[in-house]
Scaffold this motif. Structure first.
Motif, PDB file in Angstrom:
ATOM      1  N   THR A 114      19.783  44.703  13.276  1.00 56.06           N
ATOM      2  CA  THR A 114      18.841  45.818  13.109  1.00 56.06           C
ATOM      3  C   THR A 114      17.417  45.343  13.369  1.00 56.06           C
ATOM      4  O   THR A 114      16.645  46.014  14.053  1.00 56.06           O
ATOM      5  N   ILE A 115      17.077  44.167  12.845  1.00 50.96           N
ATOM      6  CA  ILE A 115      15.732  43.605  13.047  1.00 50.96           C
ATOM      7  C   ILE A 115      15.476  43.341  14.524  1.00 50.96           C
ATOM      8  O   ILE A 115      14.449  43.751  15.078  1.00 50.96           O
ATOM      9  N   ILE A 116      16.411  42.652  15.177  1.00 46.62           N
ATOM     10  CA  ILE A 116      16.209  42.292  16.589  1.00 46.62           C
ATOM     11  C   ILE A 116      16.087  43.535  17.455  1.00 46.62           C
ATOM     12  O   ILE A 116      15.230  43.615  18.337  1.00 46.62           O
ATOM     13  N   HIS A 117      16.933  44.527  17.192  1.00 43.64           N
ATOM     14  CA  HIS A 117      16.864  45.744  17.996  1.00 43.64           C
ATOM     15  C   HIS A 117      15.538  46.470  17.785  1.00 43.64           C
ATOM     16  O   HIS A 117      14.916  46.945  18.741  1.00 43.64           O
ATOM     17  N   ALA A 118      15.078  46.554  16.548  1.00 46.88           N
ATOM     18  CA  ALA A 118      13.795  47.216  16.270  1.00 46.88           C
ATOM     19  C   ALA A 118      12.648  46.480  16.956  1.00 46.88           C
ATOM     20  O   ALA A 118      11.721  47.106  17.477  1.00 46.88           O
ATOM     21  N   ARG A 119      12.709  45.148  16.997  1.00 41.39           N
ATOM     22  CA  ARG A 119      11.673  44.373  17.695  1.00 41.39           C
ATOM     23  C   ARG A 119      11.694  44.699  19.189  1.00 41.39           C
ATOM     24  O   ARG A 119      10.645  44.798  19.826  1.00 41.39           O
ATOM     25  N   ALA A 120      12.892  44.854  19.740  1.00 43.82           N
ATOM     26  CA  ALA A 120      12.995  45.213  21.166  1.00 43.82           C
ATOM     27  C   ALA A 120      12.399  46.597  21.410  1.00 43.82           C
ATOM     28  O   ALA A 120      11.623  46.788  22.354  1.00 43.82           O
ATOM     29  N   VAL A 121      12.737  47.557  20.563  1.00 44.40           N
ATOM     30  CA  VAL A 121      12.239  48.937  20.730  1.00 44.40           C
ATOM     31  C   VAL A 121      10.718  48.972  20.625  1.00 44.40           C
ATOM     32  O   VAL A 121      10.053  49.642  21.411  1.00 44.40           O
ATOM     33  N   ARG A 122      10.163  48.236  19.651  1.00 36.67           N
ATOM     34  CA  ARG A 122       8.702  48.202  19.500  1.00 36.67           C
ATOM     35  C   ARG A 122       8.014  47.677  20.761  1.00 36.67           C
ATOM     36  O   ARG A 122       6.877  48.020  21.039  1.00 36.67           O
ATOM     37  N   ARG A 123       8.704  46.821  21.491  1.00 40.18           N
ATOM     38  CA  ARG A 123       8.138  46.260  22.734  1.00 40.18           C
ATOM     39  C   ARG A 123       8.567  47.062  23.966  1.00 40.18           C
ATOM     40  O   ARG A 123       8.349  46.643  25.087  1.00 40.18           O
ATOM     41  N   ASN A 124       9.251  48.185  23.729  1.00 38.38           N
ATOM     42  CA  ASN A 124       9.768  49.029  24.815  1.00 38.38           C
ATOM     43  C   ASN A 124      10.714  48.231  25.720  1.00 38.38           C
ATOM     44  O   ASN A 124      10.655  48.311  26.944  1.00 38.38           O
ATOM     45  N   MET A 125      11.573  47.451  25.081  1.00 37.52           N
ATOM     46  CA  MET A 125      12.535  46.611  25.797  1.00 37.52           C
ATOM     47  C   MET A 125      13.944  46.933  25.314  1.00 37.52           C
ATOM     48  O   MET A 125      14.127  47.523  24.250  1.00 37.52           O
ATOM     49  N   SER A 126      14.909  46.503  26.097  1.00 37.01           N
ATOM     50  CA  SER A 126      16.304  46.703  25.742  1.00 37.01           C
ATOM     51  C   SER A 126      16.883  45.391  25.216  1.00 37.01           C
ATOM     52  O   SER A 126      16.568  44.319  25.722  1.00 37.01           O
ATOM     53  N   LEU A 127      17.705  45.485  24.191  1.00 41.54           N
ATOM     54  CA  LEU A 127      18.393  44.315  23.655  1.00 41.54           C
ATOM     55  C   LEU A 127      19.699  44.150  24.425  1.00 41.54           C
ATOM     56  O   LEU A 127      20.529  45.053  24.448  1.00 41.54           O
ATOM     57  N   VAL A 128      19.869  43.005  25.079  1.00 40.29           N
ATOM     58  CA  VAL A 128      21.067  42.710  25.869  1.00 40.29           C
ATOM     59  C   VAL A 128      21.689  41.452  25.277  1.00 40.29           C
ATOM     60  O   VAL A 128      21.017  40.430  25.152  1.00 40.29           O
ATOM     61  N   PHE A 129      22.965  41.536  24.910  1.00 44.08           N
ATOM     62  CA  PHE A 129      23.609  40.372  24.300  1.00 44.08           C
ATOM     63  C   PHE A 129      25.105  40.374  24.566  1.00 44.08           C
ATOM     64  O   PHE A 129      25.665  41.362  25.016  1.00 44.08           O
ATOM     65  N   LYS A 130      25.716  39.230  24.269  1.00 43.35           N
ATOM     66  CA  LYS A 130      27.150  39.055  24.460  1.00 43.35           C
ATOM     67  C   LYS A 130      27.841  39.070  23.104  1.00 43.35           C
ATOM     68  O   LYS A 130      27.309  38.559  22.123  1.00 43.35           O
ATOM     69  N   ALA A 131      29.023  39.656  23.059  1.00 42.08           N
ATOM     70  CA  ALA A 131      29.836  39.649  21.843  1.00 42.08           C
ATOM     71  C   ALA A 131      31.248  39.227  22.210  1.00 42.08           C
ATOM     72  O   ALA A 131      31.840  39.788  23.122  1.00 42.08           O
ATOM     73  N   GLU A 132      31.737  38.237  21.527  1.00 40.22           N
ATOM     74  CA  GLU A 132      33.120  37.826  21.756  1.00 40.22           C
ATOM     75  C   GLU A 132      34.037  38.754  20.961  1.00 40.22           C
ATOM     76  O   GLU A 132      33.726  39.103  19.818  1.00 40.22           O
ATOM     77  N   PRO A 133      35.156  39.150  21.558  1.00 42.22           N
ATOM     78  CA  PRO A 133      36.074  40.072  20.860  1.00 42.22           C
ATOM     79  C   PRO A 133      36.464  39.572  19.470  1.00 42.22           C
ATOM     80  O   PRO A 133      36.529  40.355  18.520  1.00 42.22           O
ATOM     81  N   SER A 134      36.686  38.267  19.327  1.00 36.14           N
ATOM     82  CA  SER A 134      37.110  37.732  18.030  1.00 36.14           C
ATOM     83  C   SER A 134      36.042  37.954  16.961  1.00 36.14           C
ATOM     84  O   SER A 134      36.367  38.180  15.793  1.00 36.14           O
ATOM     85  N   LEU A 135      34.759  37.913  17.344  1.00 32.12           N
ATOM     86  CA  LEU A 135      33.690  38.149  16.369  1.00 32.12           C
ATOM     87  C   LEU A 135      33.604  39.621  15.974  1.00 32.12           C
ATOM     88  O   LEU A 135      33.286  39.947  14.843  1.00 32.12           O
ATOM     89  N   LEU A 136      33.882  40.507  16.901  1.00 31.51           N
ATOM     90  CA  LEU A 136      33.843  41.940  16.594  1.00 31.51           C
ATOM     91  C   LEU A 136      35.027  42.369  15.740  1.00 31.51           C
ATOM     92  O   LEU A 136      34.932  43.309  14.962  1.00 31.51           O
ATOM     93  N   LEU A 137      36.145  41.679  15.905  1.00 24.84           N
ATOM     94  CA  LEU A 137      37.363  42.056  15.182  1.00 24.84           C
ATOM     95  C   LEU A 137      37.486  41.385  13.820  1.00 24.84           C
ATOM     96  O   LEU A 137      38.349  41.758  13.032  1.00 24.84           O
ATOM     97  N   ALA A 138      36.641  40.416  13.526  1.00 21.56           N
ATOM     98  CA  ALA A 138      36.703  39.722  12.238  1.00 21.56           C
ATOM     99  C   ALA A 138      36.430  40.710  11.113  1.00 21.56           C
ATOM    100  O   ALA A 138      35.612  41.623  11.244  1.00 21.56           O
ATOM    101  N   SER A 139      37.099  40.517   9.999  1.00 23.97           N
ATOM    102  CA  SER A 139      36.964  41.462   8.878  1.00 23.97           C
ATOM    103  C   SER A 139      35.531  41.529   8.364  1.00 23.97           C
ATOM    104  O   SER A 139      35.081  42.572   7.902  1.00 23.97           O
ATOM    105  N   ARG A 140      34.776  40.445   8.453  1.00 25.20           N
ATOM    106  CA  ARG A 140      33.396  40.451   7.958  1.00 25.20           C
ATOM    107  C   ARG A 140      32.448  41.194   8.897  1.00 25.20           C
ATOM    108  O   ARG A 140      31.275  41.365   8.593  1.00 25.20           O
ATOM    109  N   SER A 141      32.940  41.639  10.057  1.00 30.34           N
ATOM    110  CA  SER A 141      32.100  42.297  11.055  1.00 30.34           C
ATOM    111  C   SER A 141      32.033  43.813  10.898  1.00 30.34           C
ATOM    112  O   SER A 141      31.366  44.472  11.680  1.00 30.34           O
TER     113      SER A 141
END
Length: 184
Positions: free
Chosen positions: A114-141
């Motif tokens: 949330t912080i990183i995305h808000a910083r991007a928006v304040r600068r009129n920039m887009s947040l571009v990043f990579k997500a590994e499927p295993s990290l998205l599927l982890a229960s803590r995610s």
């Protein structure tokens, strides 16, 4: 099956760098000030109306590690730049706790994103990043995924077509790790 170029085009059409985490020492006092800093950043980020945060949605490439994703993301940033969309300069693997400069257990990965995305928006920039499927599927995610959905994240999944190349590179990395040998 889409190729890498069509994935990049789809991502591009869909719609100062973050603080260096190395500046925070391991002293308890510094840790407290870092946490205070992150709490203020999160409070500021949440103060930005959701409609404003959704104006520049994050762009997420879902791809396994060691699969050429760094090249894909660099190329995507070039394509976005040609379309007059600036990407926030940051590390690509933001969902890795040790690589995300805003991660702290007290605010969680969802707070850090949330912080990183808000910083991007304040600068009129887009947040571009990579997500590994295993990290998205982890229960803590669960909270992180919910936050990414709430921000209107545009996600695309890509994979390596050359299975033999993928298997060889995965096995070379495993062999090097097992024998503590430097990788070629």
């Amino acid at each position: 099956m889409p190729n890498v170029i069509s994935v990049l085009v789809a991502l591009a059409l869909l719609g100062p760098s973050p603080a260096d985490s190395s500046k925070w020492s391991e002293a308890p006092r510094a840790r407290t000030s870092r946490l205070d800093f992150l709490r203020r950043e999160l409070s500021d980020a949440l103060a930005v109306p959701l409609d404003e945060r959704r104006r520049l949605p994050p762009r997420m490439l879902v791809m396994r590690g060691c699969s050429g994703s760094t090249f894909v993301l660099r190329t995507l940033k070039d394509i976005l730049r040609r379309a007059d969309i600036s990407a926030l300069p940051t590390v690509y693997e933001l969902l890795h706790e040790e690589k995300n400069p805003y991660f702290h257990r007290a605010i969680g990965m969802h707070g850090a994103m949330t912080i990183i995305h808000a910083r991007a928006v304040r600068r009129n920039m887009s947040l571009v990043f990579k997500a590994e499927p295993s990290l998205l599927l982890a229960s803590r995610s669960t909270c992180t995924v919910r936050t990414l959905v709430d921000l209107g994240t545009r996600a695309v999944q890509a994979w390596r077509h050359n299975v033999l190349d993928y298997v060889v590179s995965e096995n070379v990395v495993l062999l090097c790790a097992q024998h503590a040998a430097p990788c070629p």
